[in-house]
Structures are given as structure tokens and as C-alpha cells.
Scaffold this active site. Sequence first.
Site, PDB file in Angstrom:
ATOM      1  N   ARG A   1      44.541  47.626  46.217  1.00  0.00           N
ATOM      2  CA  ARG A   1      43.508  48.149  45.319  1.00  0.00           C
ATOM      3  C   ARG A   1      43.459  49.677  45.283  1.00  0.00           C
ATOM      4  O   ARG A   1      43.096  50.273  44.255  1.00  0.00           O
ATOM      5  CB  ARG A   1      42.140  47.609  45.764  1.00  0.00           C
ATOM      6  CG  ARG A   1      40.942  48.144  45.002  1.00  0.00           C
ATOM      7  CD  ARG A   1      39.645  47.599  45.606  1.00  0.00           C
ATOM      8  NE  ARG A   1      38.466  48.245  45.049  1.00  0.00           N
ATOM      9  CZ  ARG A   1      37.783  47.802  44.004  1.00  0.00           C
ATOM     10  NH1 ARG A   1      38.177  46.716  43.361  1.00  0.00           N
ATOM     11  NH2 ARG A   1      36.707  48.442  43.571  1.00  0.00           N
TER      12      ARG A   1
ATOM     13  N   TYR B   1      27.598  44.759  40.089  1.00  0.00           N
ATOM     14  CA  TYR B   1      27.042  45.125  41.394  1.00  0.00           C
ATOM     15  C   TYR B   1      26.986  46.638  41.467  1.00  0.00           C
ATOM     16  O   TYR B   1      27.484  47.334  40.587  1.00  0.00           O
ATOM     17  CB  TYR B   1      27.913  44.565  42.527  1.00  0.00           C
ATOM     18  CG  TYR B   1      29.411  44.713  42.291  1.00  0.00           C
ATOM     19  CD1 TYR B   1      30.043  45.951  42.410  1.00  0.00           C
ATOM     20  CD2 TYR B   1      30.191  43.617  41.934  1.00  0.00           C
ATOM     21  CE1 TYR B   1      31.393  46.101  42.184  1.00  0.00           C
ATOM     22  CE2 TYR B   1      31.551  43.759  41.700  1.00  0.00           C
ATOM     23  CZ  TYR B   1      32.154  44.997  41.832  1.00  0.00           C
ATOM     24  OH  TYR B   1      33.500  45.142  41.594  1.00  0.00           O
TER      25      TYR B   1
ATOM     26  N   ASN C   1      38.218  54.542  42.049  1.00  0.00           N
ATOM     27  CA  ASN C   1      37.036  54.323  41.224  1.00  0.00           C
ATOM     28  C   ASN C   1      35.747  54.376  42.029  1.00  0.00           C
ATOM     29  O   ASN C   1      34.697  53.909  41.592  1.00  0.00           O
ATOM     30  CB  ASN C   1      37.124  52.982  40.485  1.00  0.00           C
ATOM     31  CG  ASN C   1      36.267  52.973  39.235  1.00  0.00           C
ATOM     32  OD1 ASN C   1      36.185  53.968  38.513  1.00  0.00           O
ATOM     33  ND2 ASN C   1      35.612  51.847  38.977  1.00  0.00           N
ATOM     34  N   ARG C   2      35.811  54.964  43.212  1.00  0.00           N
ATOM     35  CA  ARG C   2      34.630  55.334  43.989  1.00  0.00           C
ATOM     36  C   ARG C   2      34.709  56.807  44.406  1.00  0.00           C
ATOM     37  O   ARG C   2      33.893  57.266  45.194  1.00  0.00           O
ATOM     38  CB  ARG C   2      34.514  54.466  45.253  1.00  0.00           C
ATOM     39  CG  ARG C   2      34.392  52.970  44.991  1.00  0.00           C
ATOM     40  CD  ARG C   2      33.119  52.614  44.264  1.00  0.00           C
ATOM     41  NE  ARG C   2      32.967  51.165  44.127  1.00  0.00           N
ATOM     42  CZ  ARG C   2      33.484  50.436  43.148  1.00  0.00           C
ATOM     43  NH1 ARG C   2      34.201  51.029  42.195  1.00  0.00           N
ATOM     44  NH2 ARG C   2      33.293  49.128  43.092  1.00  0.00           N
TER      45      ARG C   2
ATOM     46  N   HIS D   1      42.891  50.653  39.574  1.00  0.00           N
ATOM     47  CA  HIS D   1      43.082  49.652  40.628  1.00  0.00           C
ATOM     48  C   HIS D   1      44.413  48.958  40.341  1.00  0.00           C
ATOM     49  O   HIS D   1      44.517  48.185  39.380  1.00  0.00           O
ATOM     50  CB  HIS D   1      41.940  48.644  40.643  1.00  0.00           C
ATOM     51  CG  HIS D   1      40.632  49.227  41.052  1.00  0.00           C
ATOM     52  ND1 HIS D   1      39.425  48.801  40.535  1.00  0.00           N
ATOM     53  CD2 HIS D   1      40.334  50.216  41.943  1.00  0.00           C
ATOM     54  CE1 HIS D   1      38.442  49.505  41.085  1.00  0.00           C
ATOM     55  NE2 HIS D   1      38.971  50.368  41.947  1.00  0.00           N
TER      56      HIS D   1
ATOM     57  N   GLU E   1      36.364  45.056  31.606  1.00  0.00           N
ATOM     58  CA  GLU E   1      36.992  44.119  32.535  1.00  0.00           C
ATOM     59  C   GLU E   1      37.666  43.027  31.704  1.00  0.00           C
ATOM     60  O   GLU E   1      37.003  42.234  31.043  1.00  0.00           O
ATOM     61  CB  GLU E   1      35.944  43.516  33.474  1.00  0.00           C
ATOM     62  CG  GLU E   1      35.287  44.519  34.409  1.00  0.00           C
ATOM     63  CD  GLU E   1      36.124  44.810  35.651  1.00  0.00           C
ATOM     64  OE1 GLU E   1      37.213  44.207  35.799  1.00  0.00           O
ATOM     65  OE2 GLU E   1      35.680  45.636  36.466  1.00  0.00           O
TER      66      GLU E   1
ATOM     67  N   HIS F   1      40.105  47.486  33.171  1.00  0.00           N
ATOM     68  CA  HIS F   1      40.204  46.844  34.481  1.00  0.00           C
ATOM     69  C   HIS F   1      40.415  45.348  34.282  1.00  0.00           C
ATOM     70  O   HIS F   1      40.440  44.840  33.169  1.00  0.00           O
ATOM     71  CB  HIS F   1      38.914  47.048  35.277  1.00  0.00           C
ATOM     72  CG  HIS F   1      38.658  48.438  35.736  1.00  0.00           C
ATOM     73  ND1 HIS F   1      38.575  48.787  37.063  1.00  0.00           N
ATOM     74  CD2 HIS F   1      38.441  49.592  35.039  1.00  0.00           C
ATOM     75  CE1 HIS F   1      38.331  50.078  37.182  1.00  0.00           C
ATOM     76  NE2 HIS F   1      38.243  50.595  35.961  1.00  0.00           N
ATOM     77  N   SER F   2      40.513  44.628  35.371  1.00  0.00           N
ATOM     78  CA  SER F   2      40.394  43.173  35.376  1.00  0.00           C
ATOM     79  C   SER F   2      39.828  42.781  36.748  1.00  0.00           C
ATOM     80  O   SER F   2      39.971  43.537  37.719  1.00  0.00           O
ATOM     81  CB  SER F   2      41.747  42.491  35.139  1.00  0.00           C
ATOM     82  OG  SER F   2      42.617  42.647  36.250  1.00  0.00           O
ATOM     83  N   TYR F   3      39.077  41.687  36.743  1.00  0.00           N
ATOM     84  CA  TYR F   3      38.925  40.675  35.724  1.00  0.00           C
ATOM     85  C   TYR F   3      37.444  40.469  35.484  1.00  0.00           C
ATOM     86  O   TYR F   3      36.613  41.022  36.197  1.00  0.00           O
ATOM     87  CB  TYR F   3      39.586  39.359  36.176  1.00  0.00           C
ATOM     88  CG  TYR F   3      38.982  38.830  37.466  1.00  0.00           C
ATOM     89  CD1 TYR F   3      37.932  37.911  37.445  1.00  0.00           C
ATOM     90  CD2 TYR F   3      39.440  39.310  38.689  1.00  0.00           C
ATOM     91  CE1 TYR F   3      37.353  37.461  38.618  1.00  0.00           C
ATOM     92  CE2 TYR F   3      38.856  38.864  39.865  1.00  0.00           C
ATOM     93  CZ  TYR F   3      37.806  37.945  39.834  1.00  0.00           C
ATOM     94  OH  TYR F   3      37.226  37.529  40.996  1.00  0.00           O
TER      95      TYR F   3
ATOM     96  N   ARG G   1      46.301  46.537  41.362  1.00  0.00           N
ATOM     97  CA  ARG G   1      46.554  45.103  41.320  1.00  0.00           C
ATOM     98  C   ARG G   1      46.158  44.489  39.982  1.00  0.00           C
ATOM     99  O   ARG G   1      46.491  43.335  39.697  1.00  0.00           O
ATOM    100  CB  ARG G   1      45.794  44.413  42.443  1.00  0.00           C
ATOM    101  CG  ARG G   1      44.271  44.489  42.347  1.00  0.00           C
ATOM    102  CD  ARG G   1      43.618  43.952  43.602  1.00  0.00           C
ATOM    103  NE  ARG G   1      42.155  44.034  43.575  1.00  0.00           N
ATOM    104  CZ  ARG G   1      41.386  43.721  44.608  1.00  0.00           C
ATOM    105  NH1 ARG G   1      41.941  43.311  45.742  1.00  0.00           N
ATOM    106  NH2 ARG G   1      40.071  43.815  44.524  1.00  0.00           N
ATOM    107  N   GLU G   2      45.481  45.258  39.144  1.00  0.00           N
ATOM    108  CA  GLU G   2      45.002  44.774  37.849  1.00  0.00           C
ATOM    109  C   GLU G   2      46.079  45.010  36.792  1.00  0.00           C
ATOM    110  O   GLU G   2      45.937  45.829  35.886  1.00  0.00           O
ATOM    111  CB  GLU G   2      43.674  45.461  37.520  1.00  0.00           C
ATOM    112  CG  GLU G   2      42.606  45.154  38.573  1.00  0.00           C
ATOM    113  CD  GLU G   2      41.378  46.056  38.527  1.00  0.00           C
ATOM    114  OE1 GLU G   2      41.279  46.877  37.595  1.00  0.00           O
ATOM    115  OE2 GLU G   2      40.526  45.943  39.424  1.00  0.00           O
TER     116      GLU G   2
END
Length: 321
Positions: A118, A241, A133-134, A63, A264, A189-191, A65-66
Site C-alpha cells: 500500500r 472512515y 494518502n496520509r 496506493h 473508489e 482509488h479502489s475499491y 495495489r489498486e
Amino acid sequence: MDWTKYHRLETINKLLEDLVVLFPDRCSIHGIGSSAEGREMIVLRISNGKTSNDGVWIDGAIHPREWISPAVVAYIADCLARTFDKQPEYITNKDWYFLPILNPDGYEYTHTSDRMWRKNRAHYGQCVGVDLNRNFSCGWGENGEEGSSSDPGNCFYRGPEPFSEPETKAVRRAIMEANTTFKVFLSLHSYGEVIIFPWGYTEDPCSDYVELLEGGTAMAKAINKTSGRIYKVGSTKDLMYYAAGTSIDWSYGVANIPYSYMVELRDKKNRFLLPAEEILETSLEIFNGVLNLMKFVDKRNKGTQAGSKSKAALVVTSSPV
């Protein structure tokens, strides 16, 4: 390359190339494929060349933006390359594979156009991007719109089919065709400051739940000892989630990598905009967490008594550059 600011793709890839020049006896770089826009995906391998070694995979920026994730991956790679001959056996008996930027197109796009992007930059009709990541096969599309999305305009769009994207295909090929047996898979990853493991697509516990919990706890303890930060440990669904089609569910469930974790990183306050002043602290705590996980894995492989006799890993307390 330093850890006082966030760097672009070219600078991070140059670091990997420089490490090969400095340490050709232990470092090599490998192109594993190209992104949707044709950027090369570069992996750094650190190894003593022994065929008995197990493999460790560490990636960042799936992702884009991380930004903290590729910085930390690059830091760990740099530290290990520079201190490898001083590390204990539970570090040197592994082939280390580092992919700091899994999503190079998206990462560059966050620097030039949209800081919060993302997905990757593949085009689907009038929409752009797949959440990489999906896009892995294990649990892909499970739980409908809750675990991912079938809508190309959604930020969780899973793609038209598993491994539809060149980036995820490249990771699958690199791992499945490598001349090593991977024992550890870490995706940064973050966050959130959590260490999570399979499953993400179902509430059912994975078959190695307790073992993964203990390994994650070993990481969390070392992080806490380094910086005082508390990283929670648990399964993806327990702590976050539903997430269907993730890389760690695939690495654990399909590639059979027993210690598969998503970490994360910092932090809950700044979310994706972690100040550059915290890059080094974050890198240090995660580096020490990774070292302790390797010690835990070796104890499990060799028996606790044998593993406990190993000398301690060389801990770096600042940037080695």
C-alpha cells in the site's frame, strides 16, 4: 498499451510518450519529480494552449495495489488525446494533467514482490513505507491512530511530518507552481464504488458540501447510465472512515481546488484483485463520469442556461487504440 491486462510502469509511461509523438499540438509530458527510489514521476498534459483554461488534475496509484486506478487514468488520457478536437468546449477549455502512477516504487513492488503493498518504499529505521494518502498537510495527524498512524510499521503510517515524502512534495509543487488555476482534482482509488469529497479528518461538513454532492452525483448518474453501476456519493467520513492527511482534503482545503474528489472504483466483490476483463468497462464508466462532471462544472462557472447549450461530449464506447 491496451486495456485487456494490467501493465507495468514502463508500458504506461511509454503510452504517455507515444501520445506526445502522435499529437504534439495538444500533448506534452513533464517530469514533476522523483520517487524515494529515484523513479521519475511523469505527467501528461493535454491542452489547446489557451491561457484562459482552467486546470483538471487526475491521478492514480497513490496506493499501488489498486491496479485498476492507473489503468483508468491512462485510458481517460488516451481517449482525450485522440478525440480532443472533436470534444465540446467544456472539455477543450481545460488544461488536463494526468499522473497515472503517483507511487511508482510501490507500483513496481506490487508486480515483483508483494501484490498487496500500500505504501511507498521510503525507509524509516527497520520499517519501509509511508501511506502517501496520509502524508498531505491538511488534517495531518488528526484523530490520532484512527485517521492515520504514527507507527512506521503500520500500513497507514503518515510519515514523520506533512510532505515528508518526495512523491507528495512533487504533487504539491506541480499543482501550486502550474501556470493554470485548477478547478477539478480527481484521485482514483479502489475499491468500493463511491465518489467521496472532503472532509476525511473531521465529521464537520465542508463549506461546499452541497455543491460537491451535486457534482459527484453528476458523475454517478453518467456512470449508472453507462454500465448500470451505482456509485454512492458523500463525504469521506460519511461513507468510509476517518482519513487524515489525504490528497483531496489538501487539494480542497489548501490548494483551493473547489471540485476535489476521490473516486473508489470497482469492485466490492473482488476488492483489489479486479479481473482484467473489467478494466475496459470500468474505464468507460469513469470516463463518461468525468465528462459529465466537466459539463456540470462549466454550467456552474457560466450559468446553467449557457452551459446547457453546449454540444454533448464525444463518448467513446471501446478502446480507441
